[in-house]
Design an enzyme around this catalytic site. Structure first.
Site, mmCIF file in Angstrom:
data_model
loop_
_atom_site.group_PDB
_atom_site.id
_atom_site.type_symbol
_atom_site.label_atom_id
_atom_site.label_comp_id
_atom_site.label_asym_id
_atom_site.label_seq_id
_atom_site.Cartn_x
_atom_site.Cartn_y
_atom_site.Cartn_z
ATOM 1 N N ASP A 129 0.372 -8.973 56.854
ATOM 2 C CA ASP A 129 -0.079 -7.591 56.060
ATOM 3 C C ASP A 129 0.330 -8.227 54.679
ATOM 4 O O ASP A 129 0.077 -7.156 53.722
ATOM 5 C CB ASP A 129 0.468 -6.473 56.518
ATOM 6 C CG ASP A 129 2.219 -6.205 56.396
ATOM 7 O OD1 ASP A 129 2.628 -7.452 55.817
ATOM 8 O OD2 ASP A 129 2.718 -5.239 56.337
ATOM 9 N N CYS A 182 4.091 -2.316 54.222
ATOM 10 C CA CYS A 182 5.244 -2.442 54.910
ATOM 11 C C CYS A 182 6.032 -1.118 54.968
ATOM 12 O O CYS A 182 6.717 -1.226 55.926
ATOM 13 C CB CYS A 182 6.165 -3.469 54.053
ATOM 14 S SG CYS A 182 5.317 -5.008 53.682
ATOM 15 N N ASN A 238 7.098 -2.966 60.505
ATOM 16 C CA ASN A 238 7.544 -3.969 61.430
ATOM 17 C C ASN A 238 8.207 -3.451 62.632
ATOM 18 O O ASN A 238 8.484 -4.296 63.688
ATOM 19 C CB ASN A 238 8.512 -5.043 60.810
ATOM 20 C CG ASN A 238 7.912 -5.548 59.610
ATOM 21 O OD1 ASN A 238 8.425 -5.473 58.592
ATOM 22 N ND2 ASN A 238 6.930 -6.432 59.814
ATOM 23 N N ALA A 278 13.083 -6.984 48.422
ATOM 24 C CA ALA A 278 13.119 -7.213 49.647
ATOM 25 C C ALA A 278 11.876 -7.765 50.171
ATOM 26 O O ALA A 278 11.795 -8.182 51.609
ATOM 27 C CB ALA A 278 13.574 -5.971 50.687
ATOM 28 N N ARG A 283 7.267 -15.458 61.133
ATOM 29 C CA ARG A 283 8.057 -14.400 61.976
ATOM 30 C C ARG A 283 7.569 -14.139 63.246
ATOM 31 O O ARG A 283 8.428 -14.109 64.418
ATOM 32 C CB ARG A 283 7.809 -12.997 61.318
ATOM 33 C CG ARG A 283 8.365 -13.057 59.930
ATOM 34 C CD ARG A 283 9.891 -13.343 59.869
ATOM 35 N NE ARG A 283 10.320 -13.164 58.470
ATOM 36 C CZ ARG A 283 10.796 -11.985 58.099
ATOM 37 N NH1 ARG A 283 10.761 -11.023 58.772
ATOM 38 N NH2 ARG A 283 11.511 -12.145 56.739
ATOM 39 N N HIS A 291 4.163 -12.466 56.363
ATOM 40 C CA HIS A 291 3.574 -11.488 57.137
ATOM 41 C C HIS A 291 1.880 -11.635 57.003
ATOM 42 O O HIS A 291 1.800 -11.380 55.995
ATOM 43 C CB HIS A 291 4.298 -10.229 57.128
ATOM 44 C CG HIS A 291 5.528 -9.915 57.810
ATOM 45 N ND1 HIS A 291 6.403 -9.222 57.464
ATOM 46 C CD2 HIS A 291 5.961 -10.411 58.917
ATOM 47 C CE1 HIS A 291 7.571 -9.260 58.212
ATOM 48 N NE2 HIS A 291 7.252 -9.822 59.214
ATOM 49 N N ASN A 351 13.535 -13.738 53.508
ATOM 50 C CA ASN A 351 12.344 -14.230 52.928
ATOM 51 C C ASN A 351 12.614 -14.696 51.574
ATOM 52 O O ASN A 351 13.599 -14.249 51.088
ATOM 53 C CB ASN A 351 11.217 -12.958 53.261
ATOM 54 C CG ASN A 351 11.489 -11.951 52.236
ATOM 55 O OD1 ASN A 351 11.832 -11.990 51.307
ATOM 56 N ND2 ASN A 351 11.657 -10.785 52.875
ATOM 57 N N ARG A 404 17.575 -8.132 61.688
ATOM 58 C CA ARG A 404 16.517 -6.928 61.982
ATOM 59 C C ARG A 404 16.438 -6.484 63.490
ATOM 60 O O ARG A 404 15.780 -5.728 63.773
ATOM 61 C CB ARG A 404 15.252 -7.208 61.361
ATOM 62 C CG ARG A 404 15.073 -7.398 59.909
ATOM 63 C CD ARG A 404 13.765 -7.227 59.436
ATOM 64 N NE ARG A 404 13.426 -5.762 59.611
ATOM 65 C CZ ARG A 404 12.092 -5.420 59.250
ATOM 66 N NH1 ARG A 404 11.282 -6.321 58.552
ATOM 67 N NH2 ARG A 404 11.738 -4.328 59.436
HETATM 68 N N1 ARG Z 1 12.895 -7.610 54.296
HETATM 69 C C1 ARG Z 1 11.816 -7.479 55.026
HETATM 70 C C2 ARG Z 1 11.779 -8.699 55.912
HETATM 71 O O1 ARG Z 1 11.851 -9.800 55.391
HETATM 72 C C3 ARG Z 1 10.511 -7.158 54.404
HETATM 73 C C4 ARG Z 1 9.527 -6.824 55.662
HETATM 74 C C5 ARG Z 1 8.393 -6.522 55.141
HETATM 75 N N2 ARG Z 1 7.284 -6.065 56.012
HETATM 76 C C6 ARG Z 1 6.041 -6.394 56.100
HETATM 77 N N3 ARG Z 1 5.264 -5.588 56.820
HETATM 78 N N4 ARG Z 1 5.442 -7.106 55.371
HETATM 79 O O2 ARG Z 1 11.695 -8.503 57.192
#
Ligand code: ARG
Length: 282
Positions: free
Chosen positions: A160, A252, A63, A246, A129, A158, A14, A82
């Site tokens: 959220d 998150c 996630n 991140a 995503r 995302h 991201n 991931r």
């Molecule tokens: N580095 C993670 C990713 O890019 C961060 C996830 C953040 N999670 C969230 N629920 N917004 O996947």
């Protein structure tokens, strides 16, 4: 929650992530502990998942998937980086008595990061995503009506990061993250929105955890705090600066386990009874 023993920015999936920017592990650890303490003080009971050396983003438990009563629908991560989190998450939920039900293999969906219940419906984001096609499957599995919102800004990858339910009538909303139709969907859904501007949104104000009347957030600009307090909420600010590297903030780092989505009781009719939307997605 999952402690940040092995957290780091080891890849870039991201726009916030830069693998050359080092994470201060010790600081990450104390920020995570402080967040956990704050949630507990607000009345939450926190379950802790075991971290894994090869999974630096496992700390972002939002996630893992979607919790619906005793049902758990694990994520199908978009990025290979991931994807190995999934079996680890499934094992946790299985060993804690949840019934695990999977999305089909070919659709992507990133769990509570991209799906949040509001009233009777599940609001779900798609594009960066999660796939729009996942929403019909989610509806079938959970029995909840799913409203789809297309995300429009890759920094807000995302749902959220742009939406935070507060109670039955109120939510923190960040329209800058959505396309024109998505804005209309949320407008029709939320009677009393707290609307963020772009600066407030990029300060991760929508990525808040709500425990009772406490809203736990990474930063709280005065205008946001005033509005929340006028509604009777207390704001607790938790510095999660290491995790922002991140692209993740307070919400998150958590996954609510006491969630039922859709109309109450929709799932209590047993198998074959959770067919609020039983149409086969095309
Ligand atoms: N580095 C993670 C990713 O890019 C961060 C996830 C953040 N999670 C969230 N629920 N917004 O996947």
């Amino acid at each position: 929650m999952c402690p940040p023993e092995h957290f780091g920015v080891l890849y870039e999936i991201n726009p916030w992530m830069h693998h050359r920017v080092p994470v201060d592990r010790e600081r990450a650890h104390s920020q995570w502990e402080q967040l956990k303490r704050t949630l507990e003080q607000a009345g939450a009971q926190v379950e802790v998942q075991e971290p894994r050396p090869d999974l630096p983003d496992l700390v972002f438990t939002a996630n893992a998937g979607i919790v619906n009563g005793s049902q758990f629908v694990p994520s199908r991560f978009r990025h290979p980086e991931r994807q190995a989190e999934e079996p680890h998450d499934v094992a946790w939920f299985e060993s804690h008595g949840f019934t695990v039900e999977h999305l089909p293999e070919h659709v992507h969906h990133e769990g509570a990061g991209d799906a949040l219940p509001f009233g009777d419906v599940l609001l779900s984001g798609y594009r960066f995503r999660s796939d729009a096609a996942s929403h019909a499957y989610l509806s079938r599995l959970t029995g909840a009506a799913v409203r789809s919102v297309e995300l429009a800004d890759d920094r807000l990858y995302h749902l959220d990061l742009t939406f935070c339910p507060l109670d039955e009538r109120r939510a923190i909303v960040a329209p800058d993250g959505w396309d024109a139709y998505g804005r209309k969907v949320v407008e029709a859904l939320v009677p009393e929105p707290l609307v963020l501007d772009l600066d407030e949104t990029l300060a991760f104000c929508a990525n808040s955890v709500v425990v009772g009347s406490t809203v736990v957030m990474a930063r709280c600009p005065p205008a946001v705090g005033r509005r929340l307090e006028a509604w009777g909420f207390d704001v607790a600010v938790c510095d999660v600066g290491e995790f922002l590297k991140a692209g993740g903030a307070c919400r998150c780092l958590t996954l609510a386990l006491d969630v039922t989505v859709g109309p109450q009781g929709a799932r209590s009719a047993g198998p074959g009874g959770r067919s609020a939307d039983s149409s086969t997605p095309s």
